[in-house]
Scaffold this motif. Structure first.
Motif, PDB file in Angstrom:
ATOM      1  N   TYR A  98       0.971  -1.336  -0.121  1.00  0.00           N
ATOM      2  CA  TYR A  98      -0.295   0.005   0.004  1.00  0.00           C
ATOM      3  C   TYR A  98       0.821   1.219   0.008  1.00  0.00           C
ATOM      4  O   TYR A  98       0.599   2.129  -0.684  1.00  0.00           O
ATOM      5  CB  TYR A  98      -1.019   0.010   1.183  1.00  0.00           C
ATOM      6  CG  TYR A  98      -1.735   1.241   1.197  1.00  0.00           C
ATOM      7  CD1 TYR A  98      -3.013   1.446   0.801  1.00  0.00           C
ATOM      8  CD2 TYR A  98      -1.299   2.598   2.102  1.00  0.00           C
ATOM      9  CE1 TYR A  98      -3.767   2.595   0.605  1.00  0.00           C
ATOM     10  CE2 TYR A  98      -2.035   3.680   1.918  1.00  0.00           C
ATOM     11  CZ  TYR A  98      -3.225   3.681   1.272  1.00  0.00           C
ATOM     12  OH  TYR A  98      -3.905   4.598   1.244  1.00  0.00           O
ATOM     13  N   ASN A 102       1.164   4.505  -2.266  1.00  0.00           N
ATOM     14  CA  ASN A 102       0.490   5.856  -1.647  1.00  0.00           C
ATOM     15  C   ASN A 102       1.542   6.354  -0.718  1.00  0.00           C
ATOM     16  O   ASN A 102       1.360   6.408   0.347  1.00  0.00           O
ATOM     17  CB  ASN A 102      -0.796   5.438  -1.029  1.00  0.00           C
ATOM     18  CG  ASN A 102      -1.931   4.745  -1.755  1.00  0.00           C
ATOM     19  OD1 ASN A 102      -2.644   5.647  -2.354  1.00  0.00           O
ATOM     20  ND2 ASN A 102      -1.720   3.471  -1.830  1.00  0.00           N
ATOM     21  N   THR A 105       0.356   9.054   2.077  1.00  0.00           N
ATOM     22  CA  THR A 105      -0.663   8.821   3.027  1.00  0.00           C
ATOM     23  C   THR A 105      -0.326   8.670   4.531  1.00  0.00           C
ATOM     24  O   THR A 105       0.911   7.720   4.747  1.00  0.00           O
ATOM     25  CB  THR A 105      -1.491   7.723   2.513  1.00  0.00           C
ATOM     26  OG1 THR A 105      -2.071   7.914   1.244  1.00  0.00           O
ATOM     27  CG2 THR A 105      -2.717   7.584   3.323  1.00  0.00           C
ATOM     28  N   LYS A 143      -3.899  13.028   3.216  1.00  0.00           N
ATOM     29  CA  LYS A 143      -4.768  11.805   3.235  1.00  0.00           C
ATOM     30  C   LYS A 143      -4.443  10.677   4.109  1.00  0.00           C
ATOM     31  O   LYS A 143      -2.967  10.708   4.643  1.00  0.00           O
ATOM     32  CB  LYS A 143      -4.403  11.305   1.830  1.00  0.00           C
ATOM     33  CG  LYS A 143      -5.344  10.245   1.208  1.00  0.00           C
ATOM     34  CD  LYS A 143      -4.804  10.045  -0.207  1.00  0.00           C
ATOM     35  CE  LYS A 143      -5.467   8.504  -0.397  1.00  0.00           C
ATOM     36  NZ  LYS A 143      -4.805   7.703  -1.082  1.00  0.00           N
ATOM     37  N   LEU A 145      -4.920   6.730   5.831  1.00  0.00           N
ATOM     38  CA  LEU A 145      -5.371   5.362   5.666  1.00  0.00           C
ATOM     39  C   LEU A 145      -5.657   4.835   7.156  1.00  0.00           C
ATOM     40  O   LEU A 145      -4.674   4.893   8.242  1.00  0.00           O
ATOM     41  CB  LEU A 145      -4.520   4.423   5.219  1.00  0.00           C
ATOM     42  CG  LEU A 145      -4.913   3.156   5.110  1.00  0.00           C
ATOM     43  CD1 LEU A 145      -6.090   2.535   4.320  1.00  0.00           C
ATOM     44  CD2 LEU A 145      -3.771   2.222   4.547  1.00  0.00           C
ATOM     45  N   LYS A 150     -12.611  -1.297   9.887  1.00  0.00           N
ATOM     46  CA  LYS A 150     -13.381  -0.479   9.395  1.00  0.00           C
ATOM     47  C   LYS A 150     -14.544   0.242  10.232  1.00  0.00           C
ATOM     48  O   LYS A 150     -14.893   1.266   9.809  1.00  0.00           O
ATOM     49  CB  LYS A 150     -13.991  -1.091   8.079  1.00  0.00           C
ATOM     50  CG  LYS A 150     -14.927  -2.325   8.502  1.00  0.00           C
ATOM     51  CD  LYS A 150     -15.577  -2.866   7.236  1.00  0.00           C
ATOM     52  CE  LYS A 150     -16.475  -3.874   7.786  1.00  0.00           C
ATOM     53  NZ  LYS A 150     -17.304  -4.727   6.658  1.00  0.00           N
ATOM     54  N   ASN A 154     -15.316   4.140   9.996  1.00  0.00           N
ATOM     55  CA  ASN A 154     -16.327   4.570   9.742  1.00  0.00           C
ATOM     56  C   ASN A 154     -17.010   5.334  10.762  1.00  0.00           C
ATOM     57  O   ASN A 154     -17.610   6.533  10.222  1.00  0.00           O
ATOM     58  CB  ASN A 154     -17.143   3.565   9.347  1.00  0.00           C
ATOM     59  CG  ASN A 154     -18.567   3.822   8.586  1.00  0.00           C
ATOM     60  OD1 ASN A 154     -18.503   4.849   7.747  1.00  0.00           O
ATOM     61  ND2 ASN A 154     -19.633   3.287   9.008  1.00  0.00           N
ATOM     62  N   ASN A 157     -15.163   8.747  10.457  1.00  0.00           N
ATOM     63  CA  ASN A 157     -15.766   9.366   9.357  1.00  0.00           C
ATOM     64  C   ASN A 157     -17.071   9.986   9.626  1.00  0.00           C
ATOM     65  O   ASN A 157     -17.083  11.252   9.236  1.00  0.00           O
ATOM     66  CB  ASN A 157     -15.499   8.651   8.072  1.00  0.00           C
ATOM     67  CG  ASN A 157     -14.216   8.408   7.557  1.00  0.00           C
ATOM     68  OD1 ASN A 157     -13.227   9.051   8.072  1.00  0.00           O
ATOM     69  ND2 ASN A 157     -13.985   7.340   6.904  1.00  0.00           N
ATOM     70  N   ASN A 163     -12.513  11.937   5.679  1.00  0.00           N
ATOM     71  CA  ASN A 163     -12.795  11.031   4.525  1.00  0.00           C
ATOM     72  C   ASN A 163     -11.760  10.371   4.510  1.00  0.00           C
ATOM     73  O   ASN A 163     -11.010   9.938   3.541  1.00  0.00           O
ATOM     74  CB  ASN A 163     -12.689  11.937   3.374  1.00  0.00           C
ATOM     75  CG  ASN A 163     -13.164  11.466   2.224  1.00  0.00           C
ATOM     76  OD1 ASN A 163     -13.689  10.348   1.858  1.00  0.00           O
ATOM     77  ND2 ASN A 163     -12.471  11.947   0.918  1.00  0.00           N
ATOM     78  N   GLU A 165      -9.444   6.898   4.323  1.00  0.00           N
ATOM     79  CA  GLU A 165      -9.620   5.565   3.600  1.00  0.00           C
ATOM     80  C   GLU A 165      -9.571   4.482   4.804  1.00  0.00           C
ATOM     81  O   GLU A 165      -8.971   4.606   5.632  1.00  0.00           O
ATOM     82  CB  GLU A 165      -8.506   5.496   2.802  1.00  0.00           C
ATOM     83  CG  GLU A 165      -8.572   4.087   1.793  1.00  0.00           C
ATOM     84  CD  GLU A 165      -7.447   4.147   0.814  1.00  0.00           C
ATOM     85  OE1 GLU A 165      -7.285   3.076  -0.004  1.00  0.00           O
ATOM     86  OE2 GLU A 165      -6.513   5.077   0.763  1.00  0.00           O
ATOM     87  N   TRP A 167      -9.195   0.499   5.773  1.00  0.00           N
ATOM     88  CA  TRP A 167      -8.879  -0.815   5.446  1.00  0.00           C
ATOM     89  C   TRP A 167     -10.432  -1.716   5.672  1.00  0.00           C
ATOM     90  O   TRP A 167     -11.092  -1.338   6.719  1.00  0.00           O
ATOM     91  CB  TRP A 167      -7.820  -1.451   6.486  1.00  0.00           C
ATOM     92  CG  TRP A 167      -6.971  -2.517   5.824  1.00  0.00           C
ATOM     93  CD1 TRP A 167      -7.291  -4.003   6.242  1.00  0.00           C
ATOM     94  CD2 TRP A 167      -6.156  -2.488   4.807  1.00  0.00           C
ATOM     95  NE1 TRP A 167      -6.427  -4.561   5.349  1.00  0.00           N
ATOM     96  CE2 TRP A 167      -5.611  -3.984   4.595  1.00  0.00           C
ATOM     97  CE3 TRP A 167      -5.382  -1.575   4.116  1.00  0.00           C
ATOM     98  CZ2 TRP A 167      -4.746  -4.138   3.445  1.00  0.00           C
ATOM     99  CZ3 TRP A 167      -4.535  -1.847   3.048  1.00  0.00           C
ATOM    100  CH2 TRP A 167      -4.094  -3.260   2.988  1.00  0.00           C
TER     101      TRP A 167
END
Ligand code: SF4
Length: 302
Positions: A98, A102, A105, A143, A145, A150, A154, A157, A163, A165, A167
């Motif tokens: 990853y 990226n 990030t 940015k 991650l 998740k 979430n 977020n 926002n 990203e 996993w």
């Protein structure tokens, strides 16, 4: 205490060992612990203990965290089979790949990751300090991650309009609770407040009166005036809640809200590990040094 518990305590004293246990372990394990806590609380104890040996009653990544924070201590796992399903969702190789794609990030890793993954992360978080630390990095407009959970990502977020990203990892024990189960528990206990861990899906979190880490949930039940609570996390913490508030009632959200890994740890395991100094956590110096950077940053920012 039973005879085996007394033998473990005596042995721990003879060996200048400290026993750390997570809230999700069995009651008889929590009874022998010098400290019972969640990931953040146990990390802090591991940092400052003067003991020669840490006997860790928890899952594998927690023992690694203790070793990273106390590299000169001998860290023994009570058994060598208690692992964390969530931590297995991301490997060192996944994150190397990853990062190649990226490079700019920021990697924020939940504490439920292996040391080799922490070593590749910018900062580590626990459920107690995740929101605060995520805010710190979100304010830098970079940015991000978030790995590997998740659901917690979430929740951050959705709550704060970030926002990040995410996993695609999760804890199966917390992920598979349903709205029907919440409705059923609320119907059975209409006067109870519903408290939940952010490892649960957002649709479940939305139904809760309080969301927080295991320790924050425990503190909430102590401070809040309600006398009944539906507990939306691993049911081991109910022992600590009942101990802290003997006049209050606690109901697990679902009857099988149990982490089989945490529950696999027995008194026999703890005794055998301590007596024979088995299941020692071994990490390379390089991994310890790099992973410690992400944990130290967490402790600074939390
Ligand atoms: S409850 Fe889930 S996240 Fe916690 S140790 Fe068990 S498998 Fe890992």
């Amino acid at each position: 205490m039973n005879i085996l518990q007394e033998k473990i305590k005596k042995l721990a004293k003879e060996k200048n060992a400290i026993i750390l246990a997570h809230y999700y372990t069995n009651k008889e394990i929590q009874e022998i612990a010098d400290f019972v806590g969640d990931s953040l609380g146990l990390s802090k104890i591991a940092c400052k203990t003067n003991a020669d040996i840490i006997l860790f009653c928890g899952v594998d990544f927690m023992g690694e965290t203790a070793k990273i924070l106390s590299p000169n201590k001998k860290v023994l796992m009570a058994n060598n089979i208690a692992s964390c399903f969530m931590a297995k969702y991301i490997s060192e190789r996944d994150l190397i790949n990853y990062k190649k794609l990226n490079p700019d990030t920021i990697i924020i890793s939940y504490v439920n990751t292996y040391a080799s993954v922490k070593a590749l992360s910018d900062v580590c978080v626990t459920s107690t300090n995740a929101l605060k630390i995520i805010k710190h990095y979100a304010d830098l407009n970079k940015k991000i991650l978030y790995i590997p959970d998740k659901n917690l990502g979430n929740y951050a977020n959705k709550t704060y309009g970030y926002n990040m990203e995410l996993w695609n990892g999760f804890c199966p024990i917390h992920n598979y609770v349903s709205l029907n189960q919440v409705a059923k528990a609320k119907k059975e206990h209409p006067n109870a407040k519903f408290i939940v861990h952010p490892e649960c899906p957002y649709e479940i979190i939305k139904e809760a009166d309080f969301v927080g880490s295991t320790k924050q949930m425990l503190d909430y039940t102590i401070q809040d005036n309600a006398s009944e609570f539906i507990v939306g996390t691993e049911s081991g913490v109910i022992y600590a809640m009942e101990k802290a508030s003997p006049n209050k009632k606690f109901y697990p959200l679902v009857s099988n809200f149990r982490c089989i890994n945490m529950k696999s740890i027995t008194l026999e395991d703890a005794y055998d590990s301590l007596k024979n100094e088995k299941n020692e956590v071994i990490l390379s110096e390089d991994i310890i040094k790099k992973a410690k950077t992400s944990l130290d940053r967490m402790l600074e920012l939390s």
